[in-house]
Design a protein around this motif. Structure first.
Motif, PDB file in Angstrom:
ATOM      1  N   GLY A   1       0.830  -1.201   0.000  1.00  0.00           N
ATOM      2  CA  GLY A   1       0.000   0.000   0.000  1.00  0.00           C
ATOM      3  C   GLY A   1       0.855   1.237   0.000  1.00  0.00           C
ATOM      4  N   PRO A   2       0.277   2.391  -0.315  1.00  0.00           N
ATOM      5  CA  PRO A   2       1.066   3.624  -0.352  1.00  0.00           C
ATOM      6  C   PRO A   2       1.539   4.029   1.028  1.00  0.00           C
ATOM      7  CG  PRO A   2      -1.272   4.089  -0.603  1.00  0.00           C
ATOM      8  CD  PRO A   2      -1.133   2.607  -0.673  1.00  0.00           C
ATOM      9  N   ARG A   3       2.747   4.485   1.094  1.00  0.00           N
ATOM     10  CA  ARG A   3       3.313   4.962   2.350  1.00  0.00           C
ATOM     11  C   ARG A   3       3.888   6.349   2.152  1.00  0.00           C
ATOM     12  NH1 ARG A   3       7.060  -0.231   4.065  1.00  0.00           N
ATOM     13  NH2 ARG A   3       5.416  -1.788   4.190  1.00  0.00           N
ATOM     14  N   PRO A   4       3.845   7.173   3.180  1.00  0.00           N
ATOM     15  CA  PRO A   4       4.481   8.492   3.025  1.00  0.00           C
ATOM     16  C   PRO A   4       5.980   8.332   2.846  1.00  0.00           C
ATOM     17  CG  PRO A   4       3.832   8.092   5.322  1.00  0.00           C
ATOM     18  CD  PRO A   4       3.230   6.984   4.497  1.00  0.00           C
ATOM     19  N   ILE A   5       6.548   9.104   1.951  1.00  0.00           N
ATOM     20  CA  ILE A   5       7.969   9.012   1.652  1.00  0.00           C
ATOM     21  C   ILE A   5       8.704  10.114   2.403  1.00  0.00           C
ATOM     22  CG2 ILE A   5       9.721   9.124  -0.163  1.00  0.00           C
ATOM     23  CD1 ILE A   5       7.629   8.056  -2.103  1.00  0.00           C
ATOM     24  N   ARG A   6       9.719   9.719   3.155  1.00  0.00           N
ATOM     25  CA  ARG A   6      10.532  10.682   3.883  1.00  0.00           C
ATOM     26  C   ARG A   6      11.973  10.589   3.409  1.00  0.00           C
ATOM     27  NH1 ARG A   6      10.361   9.660   9.868  1.00  0.00           N
ATOM     28  NH2 ARG A   6      10.403   7.497   9.236  1.00  0.00           N
ATOM     29  N   PRO A   7      12.753  11.656   3.597  1.00  0.00           N
ATOM     30  CA  PRO A   7      14.160  11.612   3.171  1.00  0.00           C
ATOM     31  C   PRO A   7      14.889  10.443   3.819  1.00  0.00           C
ATOM     32  CG  PRO A   7      13.538  13.857   3.756  1.00  0.00           C
ATOM     33  CD  PRO A   7      12.400  12.969   4.171  1.00  0.00           C
TER      34      PRO A   7
ATOM     35  N   VAL B   1      15.196   8.983   7.904  1.00  0.00           N
ATOM     36  CA  VAL B   1      14.825   7.640   8.363  1.00  0.00           C
ATOM     37  C   VAL B   1      16.013   6.974   9.035  1.00  0.00           C
ATOM     38  CG1 VAL B   1      14.071   5.361   7.614  1.00  0.00           C
ATOM     39  CG2 VAL B   1      13.084   7.397   6.565  1.00  0.00           C
ATOM     40  N   GLU B   2      17.198   7.104   8.407  1.00  0.00           N
ATOM     41  CA  GLU B   2      18.411   6.506   8.963  1.00  0.00           C
ATOM     42  C   GLU B   2      18.754   7.132  10.309  1.00  0.00           C
ATOM     43  OE1 GLU B   2      22.513   5.287   6.903  1.00  0.00           O
ATOM     44  OE2 GLU B   2      22.208   7.438   7.010  1.00  0.00           O
ATOM     45  N   LYS B   3      18.652   8.467  10.389  1.00  0.00           N
ATOM     46  CA  LYS B   3      18.989   9.173  11.626  1.00  0.00           C
ATOM     47  C   LYS B   3      18.051   8.757  12.767  1.00  0.00           C
ATOM     48  CE  LYS B   3      19.718  13.879  13.401  1.00  0.00           C
ATOM     49  NZ  LYS B   3      18.754  13.887  14.516  1.00  0.00           N
ATOM     50  N   GLU B   4      16.758   8.673  12.467  1.00  0.00           N
ATOM     51  CA  GLU B   4      15.802   8.293  13.502  1.00  0.00           C
ATOM     52  C   GLU B   4      16.064   6.871  13.985  1.00  0.00           C
ATOM     53  OE1 GLU B   4      12.023   8.937  11.726  1.00  0.00           O
ATOM     54  OE2 GLU B   4      12.064  11.122  12.016  1.00  0.00           O
ATOM     55  N   ALA B   5      16.377   5.967  13.047  1.00  0.00           N
ATOM     56  CA  ALA B   5      16.650   4.577  13.441  1.00  0.00           C
ATOM     57  C   ALA B   5      17.873   4.496  14.348  1.00  0.00           C
ATOM     58  CB  ALA B   5      16.844   3.717  12.197  1.00  0.00           C
TER      59      ALA B   5
END
Length: 488
Positions: A435-441, A445-449
């Protein structure tokens, strides 16, 4: 300035030096030596202040006096070593404590300088320490790149794909045209989208046109648009792909299918950045980047007179060739597992793995349809069968013709027989998302993880790195990069 080169792009970072010295007069002298050589220097007098400064922002070099008023400097060195902080520690010592300095080097100190020392001796040592750190970071960077199993929409860690990733990394920031070649089903549109998403235009439109799927008489209108009444059926003005892609990227797939008359107009458009709508008189200008792709040999098309030579050389600035799936080593298994996971979730099936014999078939088959064919095979298996494990009996033709296996357990469905499974309107892109997901930079995503992992490990970076499957130095390097880019 501290300079390093990563992926052929020059990244300049101020070389920060933390000077830990409790004698004010000596601290002033050493700091002056370093400042004259353009280093950024912070001076602290206690071990506690040094630990706090390292925690706030790791310097490239720590000049450490072991005799401090509140603790032994060895404790600071052990902290840097234990936390795997990417910092070169240079011990400052007197003659009487050379043996202690040698012991410090066993704990990871880069070097030591013996008091009294000259400015030249200090600067040579610090510059060498910075260079060593730069080389270590480059090694980490290239190690990370060689370990990339996924890259935007691509899946695969094989050497041929690592070469593709490197070309995309290098080409993405440029405005130059990229000419993508490869067999049908290798992921040419995935490649174009990866270039766009890696480029400064990533927040602008990505518009794709398949030159082989649009009738010749409508192709010019599809690219440049038309005005009302310009031809039968033109009941209103319409913007073309060029206008919709303004500021972003225009991808022309199967470019060799374009008829010669339109190739002339495309060449003029590329040279000037201007165009006219079909039936229009007004000249319009856009700013976009053009990517193109074909599954043919473009030079053969030029030689046979089906593709303009001047257009070919205008487009063929940065070539990217996508390897066929049969040349990508064990990537086929990684891609198949991703498809199996995606389709099982989509269809509500229980599949989790492949039988070893099936994995061997997937490896050995020559995959003339490449990733698209693999995608269709896995979807066929998931739709028509169920269970935890994909067995040989579930494989459709022609893969089941390559089997010489023991009888497999029966399942609730009989295997289907299909010559070449085809799913209508399946794009080259993979993996397929349910399904569609919002796309983030990607960096965010890497920084948050990374930050979530550190928080979950109570601030212990080495433990967080182990949980993430990367080195602690990679985390420190990425944090320094985010800080330098104002993303901290």
């Amino acid at each position: 300035m501290y300079q390093c080169y990563i992926r052929d792009r020059k990244i300049i970072v101020n070389a920060k030096v933390l000077l830990v010295e409790d004698t004010p007069s000596l601290a002033r002298v050493y700091a002056e030596y370093l400042k004259k050589a353009a280093f950024t220097v912070k001076v602290v007098e206690t071990g506690a202040a040094a630990l706090e400064a390292i925690r706030e922002s790791a310097p490239q070099v720590v000049l450490l006096d072991l005799q401090l008023p509140d603790m032994n400097g060895m404790e600071i060195l052990k902290h840097v070593s234990g936390q795997q902080i990417p910092t070169a520690v240079v011990v400052i010592t007197a003659h009487a404590s050379v043996n202690l300095a040698v012991e410090a080097m066993r704990y990871g100190a880069y070097d030591f300088v013996v008091k009294p020392f000259t400015a030249d001796r200090l600067l040579v040592t610090v510059r060498n320490a910075v260079e060593r750190l730069r080389l270590a970071q480059l090694v980490d960077t290239f190690t990370d790149e060689l370990a990339r199993g996924k890259y935007h929409g691509f899946i695969g860690a094989s050497f041929p794909m690592q070469a593709v990733y490197r070309i995309i990394d290098s080409a993405a920031a440029s405005r130059a045209t990229v000419f993508i070649t490869g067999e049908s089903g290798t992921g040419k549109e995935v490649c174009a989208e990866a270039i766009h998403r890696q480029s400064p235009r990533k927040d602008k439109p990505f518009v794709a046109i398949n030159c082989g799927a649009i009738p010749k008489e409508l192709m010019e209108s599809e690219i440049f648009g038309h005005v009302k009444g310009s031809f039968t059926g033109a009941v209103a003005d319409r913007e073309g792909a060029a206008a919709r892609a303004d500021g972003g990227t225009l991808f022309l797939d199967e470019i060799c299918e374009m008829e010669l008359g339109l190739q002339t107009k495309l060449l003029r458009f590329i040279q000037t950045g201007t165009f006219q709508k079909v039936g229009g008189t007004r000249l319009e200008k856009v700013d976009l980047r053009i990517l193109c792709a074909t599954n043919r040999d473009p030079l053969r098309e030029v030689e046979d007179g089906r593709f303009r030579e001047d257009l070919y050389y205008r487009l063929h600035v940065i070539p990217v060739h996508l390897p066929p799936l049969r040349d990508r080593e064990d990537d086929v298994l990684d891609i198949a597992r991703q498809f199996l996971s995606d389709y099982a979730a989509e269809e509500g099936k229980g599949f989790r793995r492949f039988h070893p014999a099936v994995e061997q078939v997937l490896r050995d088959y020559h995959w003339p349809g490449n990733v698209r064919q693999l995608q269709n095979v896995i979807r066929n298996v998931v739709v028509l069968h169920d269970g935890e494990e994909v067995t040989a009996a579930m494989l459709p033709s022609p893969l089941n013709q390559h089997l010489a296996l023991q009888p497999q357990p029966s399942h609730r469905y009989q295997p289907a027989s299909i010559e070449e499974p085809v799913v209508a309107h399946v794009a080259d892109a993979y993996p397929v998302s349910p399904g569609p997901r919002p796309i983030r930079p990607l960096w965010l995503v890497e920084k948050e993880a990374i930050e979530e992992a550190i928080a979950a490990c109570d601030g212990n970076i080495p433990r967080a790195a182990a949980q993430l499957g990367i080195s602690a130095s990679t985390i420190y390097r990425k944090r320094m990069a985010w800080e330098a880019e104002g993303r901290a």
